[in-house]
Design a protein around this motif. Structure first.
Motif, PDB file in Angstrom:
ATOM      1  N   VAL A 232       0.846  -1.209   0.000  1.00 47.20           N
ATOM      2  CA  VAL A 232       0.000   0.000   0.000  1.00 47.20           C
ATOM      3  C   VAL A 232       0.876   1.252   0.000  1.00 47.20           C
ATOM      4  O   VAL A 232       0.519   2.269  -0.603  1.00 47.20           O
ATOM      5  N   GLU A 327      -5.838   5.542   0.773  1.00 44.74           N
ATOM      6  CA  GLU A 327      -6.864   4.572   0.374  1.00 44.74           C
ATOM      7  C   GLU A 327      -7.286   4.913  -1.040  1.00 44.74           C
ATOM      8  O   GLU A 327      -7.910   5.948  -1.277  1.00 44.74           O
ATOM      9  N   ALA A 329      -9.430   3.323  -2.834  1.00 41.34           N
ATOM     10  CA  ALA A 329     -10.886   3.204  -2.988  1.00 41.34           C
ATOM     11  C   ALA A 329     -11.557   4.274  -2.145  1.00 41.34           C
ATOM     12  O   ALA A 329     -11.280   4.398  -0.959  1.00 41.34           O
ATOM     13  N   LEU A 331     -14.791   6.310  -0.366  1.00 39.91           N
ATOM     14  CA  LEU A 331     -15.925   5.884   0.455  1.00 39.91           C
ATOM     15  C   LEU A 331     -17.211   6.522  -0.055  1.00 39.91           C
ATOM     16  O   LEU A 331     -17.175   7.586  -0.656  1.00 39.91           O
ATOM     17  N   PRO A 332     -18.332   5.874   0.196  1.00 41.52           N
ATOM     18  CA  PRO A 332     -19.605   6.492  -0.202  1.00 41.52           C
ATOM     19  C   PRO A 332     -19.905   7.722   0.648  1.00 41.52           C
ATOM     20  O   PRO A 332     -19.359   7.881   1.748  1.00 41.52           O
ATOM     21  N   THR A 334     -22.470   8.322   2.194  1.00 47.01           N
ATOM     22  CA  THR A 334     -23.230   7.962   3.391  1.00 47.01           C
ATOM     23  C   THR A 334     -22.302   7.636   4.551  1.00 47.01           C
ATOM     24  O   THR A 334     -22.761   7.418   5.661  1.00 47.01           O
ATOM     25  N   LEU A 335     -21.004   7.588   4.274  1.00 43.70           N
ATOM     26  CA  LEU A 335     -20.021   7.340   5.331  1.00 43.70           C
ATOM     27  C   LEU A 335     -19.052   8.511   5.376  1.00 43.70           C
ATOM     28  O   LEU A 335     -18.676   9.060   4.347  1.00 43.70           O
ATOM     29  N   ALA A 336     -18.678   8.859   6.584  1.00 41.58           N
ATOM     30  CA  ALA A 336     -17.575   9.811   6.695  1.00 41.58           C
ATOM     31  C   ALA A 336     -16.283   9.035   6.508  1.00 41.58           C
ATOM     32  O   ALA A 336     -16.204   7.852   6.811  1.00 41.58           O
ATOM     33  N   ALA A 337     -15.278   9.689   5.972  1.00 42.01           N
ATOM     34  CA  ALA A 337     -14.009   8.988   5.746  1.00 42.01           C
ATOM     35  C   ALA A 337     -13.399   8.542   7.066  1.00 42.01           C
ATOM     36  O   ALA A 337     -13.631   9.156   8.104  1.00 42.01           O
ATOM     37  N   ALA A 338     -12.675   7.462   7.008  1.00 41.35           N
ATOM     38  CA  ALA A 338     -12.020   6.966   8.217  1.00 41.35           C
ATOM     39  C   ALA A 338     -11.078   8.030   8.753  1.00 41.35           C
ATOM     40  O   ALA A 338     -10.392   8.715   8.001  1.00 41.35           O
TER      41      ALA A 338
ATOM     42  N   ALA B  22     -18.548  -0.663   4.362  1.00 39.30           N
ATOM     43  CA  ALA B  22     -18.416   0.349   3.297  1.00 39.30           C
ATOM     44  C   ALA B  22     -19.184  -0.084   2.049  1.00 39.30           C
ATOM     45  O   ALA B  22     -19.855   0.730   1.406  1.00 39.30           O
ATOM     46  N   PHE B  25     -22.841   0.411   2.394  1.00 39.74           N
ATOM     47  CA  PHE B  25     -23.241   1.809   2.245  1.00 39.74           C
ATOM     48  C   PHE B  25     -23.086   2.279   0.801  1.00 39.74           C
ATOM     49  O   PHE B  25     -23.804   3.170   0.365  1.00 39.74           O
ATOM     50  N   TRP B  26     -22.139   1.667   0.098  1.00 45.72           N
ATOM     51  CA  TRP B  26     -22.071   1.957  -1.338  1.00 45.72           C
ATOM     52  C   TRP B  26     -23.364   1.540  -2.015  1.00 45.72           C
ATOM     53  O   TRP B  26     -23.937   2.255  -2.830  1.00 45.72           O
ATOM     54  N   GLN B  29     -26.173   3.795  -1.068  1.00 48.66           N
ATOM     55  CA  GLN B  29     -26.087   5.085  -1.755  1.00 48.66           C
ATOM     56  C   GLN B  29     -26.625   4.978  -3.177  1.00 48.66           C
ATOM     57  O   GLN B  29     -27.256   5.901  -3.680  1.00 48.66           O
ATOM     58  N   ARG B  81     -17.194  -0.266  -7.156  1.00 50.92           N
ATOM     59  CA  ARG B  81     -16.581   0.554  -6.122  1.00 50.92           C
ATOM     60  C   ARG B  81     -16.423  -0.202  -4.806  1.00 50.92           C
ATOM     61  O   ARG B  81     -16.052   0.400  -3.797  1.00 50.92           O
ATOM     62  N   LEU B  83     -15.107  -2.259  -1.739  1.00 49.31           N
ATOM     63  CA  LEU B  83     -13.792  -2.340  -1.106  1.00 49.31           C
ATOM     64  C   LEU B  83     -13.406  -3.807  -0.910  1.00 49.31           C
ATOM     65  O   LEU B  83     -14.257  -4.645  -0.569  1.00 49.31           O
ATOM     66  N   ARG B  86      -8.280  -5.969   1.616  1.00 46.10           N
ATOM     67  CA  ARG B  86      -7.051  -5.169   1.763  1.00 46.10           C
ATOM     68  C   ARG B  86      -7.389  -3.701   1.985  1.00 46.10           C
ATOM     69  O   ARG B  86      -6.789  -3.019   2.819  1.00 46.10           O
ATOM     70  N   ASP B  87      -8.393  -3.229   1.206  1.00 50.24           N
ATOM     71  CA  ASP B  87      -8.830  -1.842   1.405  1.00 50.24           C
ATOM     72  C   ASP B  87      -9.390  -1.652   2.809  1.00 50.24           C
ATOM     73  O   ASP B  87      -9.143  -0.628   3.452  1.00 50.24           O
ATOM     74  N   LEU B  90      -6.594  -1.409   5.227  1.00 47.39           N
ATOM     75  CA  LEU B  90      -5.935  -0.103   5.159  1.00 47.39           C
ATOM     76  C   LEU B  90      -6.749   0.946   5.911  1.00 47.39           C
ATOM     77  O   LEU B  90      -6.202   1.756   6.666  1.00 47.39           O
ATOM     78  N   ARG B  91      -8.094   0.893   5.713  1.00 52.02           N
ATOM     79  CA  ARG B  91      -8.959   1.816   6.446  1.00 52.02           C
ATOM     80  C   ARG B  91      -8.827   1.603   7.950  1.00 52.02           C
ATOM     81  O   ARG B  91      -8.783   2.564   8.725  1.00 52.02           O
ATOM     82  N   GLU B  93      -6.333   0.282   9.688  1.00 51.38           N
ATOM     83  CA  GLU B  93      -5.048   0.689  10.266  1.00 51.38           C
ATOM     84  C   GLU B  93      -4.895   2.202  10.265  1.00 51.38           C
ATOM     85  O   GLU B  93      -4.262   2.770  11.157  1.00 51.38           O
ATOM     86  N   PRO B 122     -14.279   1.646  11.443  1.00 51.80           N
ATOM     87  CA  PRO B 122     -13.698   2.994  11.353  1.00 51.80           C
ATOM     88  C   PRO B 122     -14.522   3.970  10.527  1.00 51.80           C
ATOM     89  O   PRO B 122     -13.986   4.665   9.675  1.00 51.80           O
ATOM     90  N   TYR B 123     -15.812   3.989  10.754  1.00 51.62           N
ATOM     91  CA  TYR B 123     -16.631   4.915   9.978  1.00 51.62           C
ATOM     92  C   TYR B 123     -17.534   5.706  10.896  1.00 51.62           C
ATOM     93  O   TYR B 123     -17.944   5.234  11.952  1.00 51.62           O
TER      94      TYR B 123
END
Lengths: 341, 434
Positions: A232, A327, A329, A331-332, A334-338, B22, B25-26, B29, B81, B83, B86-87, B90-91, B93, B122-123
């Motif tokens: 990553v 990241e 990818a 986020l939608p 509807t979610l706040a970013a991590a 995620a 929620f995608w 949405q 879209r 995740l 792995r994604d 990453l979110r 961590e 983590p959201y």
């Protein structure tokens, strides 16, 4: 030659401890420059060269001298002037008579040292500046067809004054690219000035504590190359460097020329060095984000029009870091970013 | 303390959970706009369905099917879209500040980091973005379900929809006529068929102008037919009486005239669009001439006559025939000659000469006629003559003097018979007979 050292979490922690000692030793002499000192250490660990830019009297030369003394490295200083010749840096063959025979004997120049301070490098002619190219990239010089290796380690710490531009020769892009970092030395704060006034007396050299030997620095530097770079992080570095390429749809629309692959390599090395500085055996995207402004800033050229509108390489890199997230990818909505801590 | 394997498993599970959240929620949405649109359309559809009284289970089934299709479309759109684990790692961590430790551990570079005390996704969910479309959708559906709606077609109407008045009258007539067996059954079936054709139109068009006109026309036509049948039946009844009273002279001119009138009446009853029932017609035909009428048994005659009168009365009532007109009809049938009119038919004028002896009684009316005009007096024939109007004198001949003395022109193309002679004709005839 120092044997390669294996990297474990314990050895990384020991290295981090030693580097903290180095940083503390320099901080005892230079006040209020913690970030600058840390970045210089990163350059030392990465084996990169450093370009320091700032007004006169801010401690650029002092910084280099302090490092050389605390690391117990051989240091030479060259004051660059317009009439400086390449041979004045690399060295010249001297005709000597010995036993009745005259032969050319190579007289090493100031480049043959561990830490070379190129003071006001932009005052020398391009020809003289170019004399440093081979030394900086290949760590050797060639005079009269004979190649001479430079001592190991070899660092070039160059300084330049951003205001007295009359009679100067701006560094060409090829040479700028060979500097791992370009650091801007900022003016001291009032509290820092008070500390300086209290601790320093005009004309007296400050006492510098030796915290690390050159051999130790080399060992730690070798450990740096063993710091693990996760996929990553590699991906993030690649996307960041690629993001500097001119693109009308992104922040790079203000860019004329982007960063080179050498920048990507330098950014990875800096990220590894920063990870080791924190005692980690793996680099993270945070390390990349921290090092990116120093690595990329001097490697990109902003369009003339945008430069006139106030866009600087530093502001572009800051925008790039907000535009390109670790990241890939998204986020939608509807979610706040991590939350990134 | 969990083992290294457990730690790895927990970290990976949480990474999957992070990615899964995620991805959900995608999908949401992508799906929520469809969901909102569907419910908006559904609210309108529900109102319409309630107006039309459509079955609820069918509406629910259609709604569910469309919902599933839209959910799949949203899934297809969101898929690209989504995740990966792995994604998600990453979110995770990044959220926990692990400085890519999970990524390095998943690649085998380092050991998995120790688990924190609390592991959370983590959201930060933006519930407003989710609940608002759902709440709006629910409100729309509730409005669609609860808003007062007037049904277009009630259940009762579907089984026995209210029909135009003319159809109901026709239906009642058919029912009554079928019960009374007055009219031929095939004619009634034909009438029912026409009525059914009207009913087969879409219910919405039953009360349109054209449909109402068609129903009224059929009713009026049927009413006229029934009135005609009633008239013929009454006329037949009167003629039978007259023939019964005519005596033993079957070949008398009067009897012949009565017989002719009866045959004509019978023929009228048989050939109409609502002919008399075949059974009754057979019985009447048996009494169709003077001789048979005289010879028939009185009780049987009375039975037939009674049935005929009764049915005629019913028919008159059914067809709303004026009773005064009925009496006139009877009188007209009995006093055949001298009544005038173009359909009075042949018959002897009262008290005319006849080769047969007549039974003149105070209660009877005797018709006298003389068809041999060769010896007739001039005034007997001069007064009445039928002739077609001369086209050459149409301009004058059709000028009719009204009682007020005003002239009115005849209508062009009308063929009329005049019962008076023009001055030229009268002069010509007078000269001839002089």
């Amino acid at each position: 030659m120092i044997e390669p050292t294996t990297l474990t979490e314990q050895s990384a922690a020991e290295a981090a401890q030693a580097l903290k000692g180095l940083s503390a030793a320099v901080n005892e002499v230079l006040f209020g420059q913690e970030t600058l000192i840390e970045t210089v250490i990163l350059a030392l660990l990465s084996g990169g060269h450093l370009l320091l830019e700032g007004l006169p009297g801010l401690g650029k030369t002092e910084l280099v001298r302090t490092f050389s003394r605390t690391l117990d490295l051989d240091t030479k200083r060259v004051q660059f002037t317009p009439d400086l010749l390449p041979g004045d840096i690399t060295g010249n063959p001297m005709l000597q008579e010995k036993d009745g025979q005259r032969t050319f004997v190579f007289q090493e120049g100031p480049v043959f040292t561990n830490l070379m301070l190129a003071d006001e490098i932009n005052r020398a002619s391009p020809k003289t500046q170019s004399a440093l190219l081979e030394a900086m990239q290949e760590r050797r010089v060639t005079v009269m067809g004979i190649t001479h290796d430079l001592p190991y380690p070899f660092f070039v710490f160059a300084t330049q004054n951003p205001i007295e531009l009359e009679g100067t020769y701006p560094l060409p892009e090829a040479q700028l690219d060979r500097f791992l970092f370009k650091l801007t030395v900022l003016s001291a704060t009032r509290e820092t000035l008070e500390k300086i006034i209290s601790a320093r007396i005009l004309g007296q050299e400050p006492v510098v504590r030796k915290s690390m030997t050159g051999e130790q620095l080399l060992r730690i530097s070798q450990m740096t190359s063993k710091v693990y770079l996760p996929d990553v992080v590699k991906s993030y570095i690649a996307r960041l460097v690629h993001g500097t390429y001119p693109n009308p749809d992104t922040a790079a629309k203000v860019i004329k020329f982007g960063a080179s692959p050498r920048a990507a390599i330098g950014l990875a090395s800096a990220a590894r060095a920063r990870a080791l500085l924190e005692g980690r055996v793996h680099a993270s995207v945070d390390d990349v984000r921290a090092a990116a402004p120093y690595v990329l800033g001097h490697r990109i050229i902003v369009n003339y029009q945008d430069r006139m509108e106030g866009v600087t390489p530093e502001s572009f890199v800051a925008k790039l870091l907000t535009e390109i997230n670790p990241e890939e990818a998204e986020l939608p909505k509807t979610l706040a970013a991590a939350k990134i801590q | 303390m969990p083992s290294a394997i457990d730690t790895e498993r927990i970290w990976k599970r949480n990474a999957r959970r992070t990615a899964w959240a995620a991805n959900c929620f995608w999908w949401l949405q992508r799906f929520l706009p469809f969901f909102l649109g569907l419910n908006l359309a559904s609210a309108v559809a529900v109102i319409y369905a309630r107006q039309q009284e459509w079955p609820q289970d069918r509406i629910v089934a259609i709604y569910a099917a469309v919902l599933v299709v839209l959910a799949l479309i949203a899934l297809g759109l969101a898929w690209r879209r989504f995740l990966s684990q792995r994604d998600g790692m990453l979110r995770l961590e990044q959220h926990l500040g692990l400085k890519s430790a999970l990524s390095a551990a998943s690649e085998g570079a380092i050991a998995w980091p120790p688990l924190p005390e609390q592991l959370s996704v983590p959201y930060q969910f933006r519930w407003g973005n989710i609940t608002t479309p759902i709440a709006v959708s629910a409100t729309l559906l509730l409005i669609g379900c609860l808003i007062p709606v007037e049904t277009v077609r009630a259940d009762v109407v579907i089984d026995n929809p209210k029909q135009p008045m003319a159809w109901e009258e026709l239906e009642a007539w058919v029912e009554e006529l079928t019960e009374d067996e007055v009219v031929e059954e095939t004619a009634l079936k034909e009438l029912e068929k026409k009525l059914d054709e009207l009913r087969q139109q879409p219910t919405e068009t039953w009360f349109t102008q054209s449909s109402l006109e068609a129903g009224d026309s059929l009713r009026d036509q049927t009413q006229q037919d029934l009135q005609k049948l009633a008239q013929d039946m009454m006329k037949t009844s009167a003629l039978l009486d007259a023939m019964r009273q005519a005596g033993d002279e079957p070949f008398s001119q009067e009897a012949m005239a009565l017989e002719g009138a009866l045959q004509k009446a019978l023929e009228g009853m048989q050939l109409g669009t609502t002919p008399l029932s075949s059974e009754m017609m057979e019985q009447l035909k048996k009494m169709g001439n003077s001789q048979s009428c005289q010879n028939i048994d009185l009780s049987k005659y009375k039975l037939v006559k009674g049935t005929l009168d009764e049915n005629a009365q019913k028919l008159c009532k059914l067809a709303k025939l004026n009773p005064d007109a009925l009496e006139d009809m009877i009188l007209m049938a009995c006093q055949m000659p001298g009544n005038g009119g173009i359909d009075r038919g042949p018959g002897a004028a009262p008290l005319t000469a006849s080769p047969f002896e007549s039974r003149v009684t105070p209660a009877s009316v005797e018709g006298v006629s003389n068809e041999d005009m060769r010896n007739a007096a001039l005034g007997q024939t001069l007064a009445i003559q039928d002739r077609a109007p001369d086209e050459n004198e149409a301009g004058e001949a059709f000028i009719i003097k009204t009682s007020q003395g005003s002239d009115s022109l005849g209508q062009g193309g009308d063929v009329v018979w005049k019962n008076q002679l023009s001055p030229e004709e009268r002069k010509l005839l007078e000269n001839y007979f002089q």
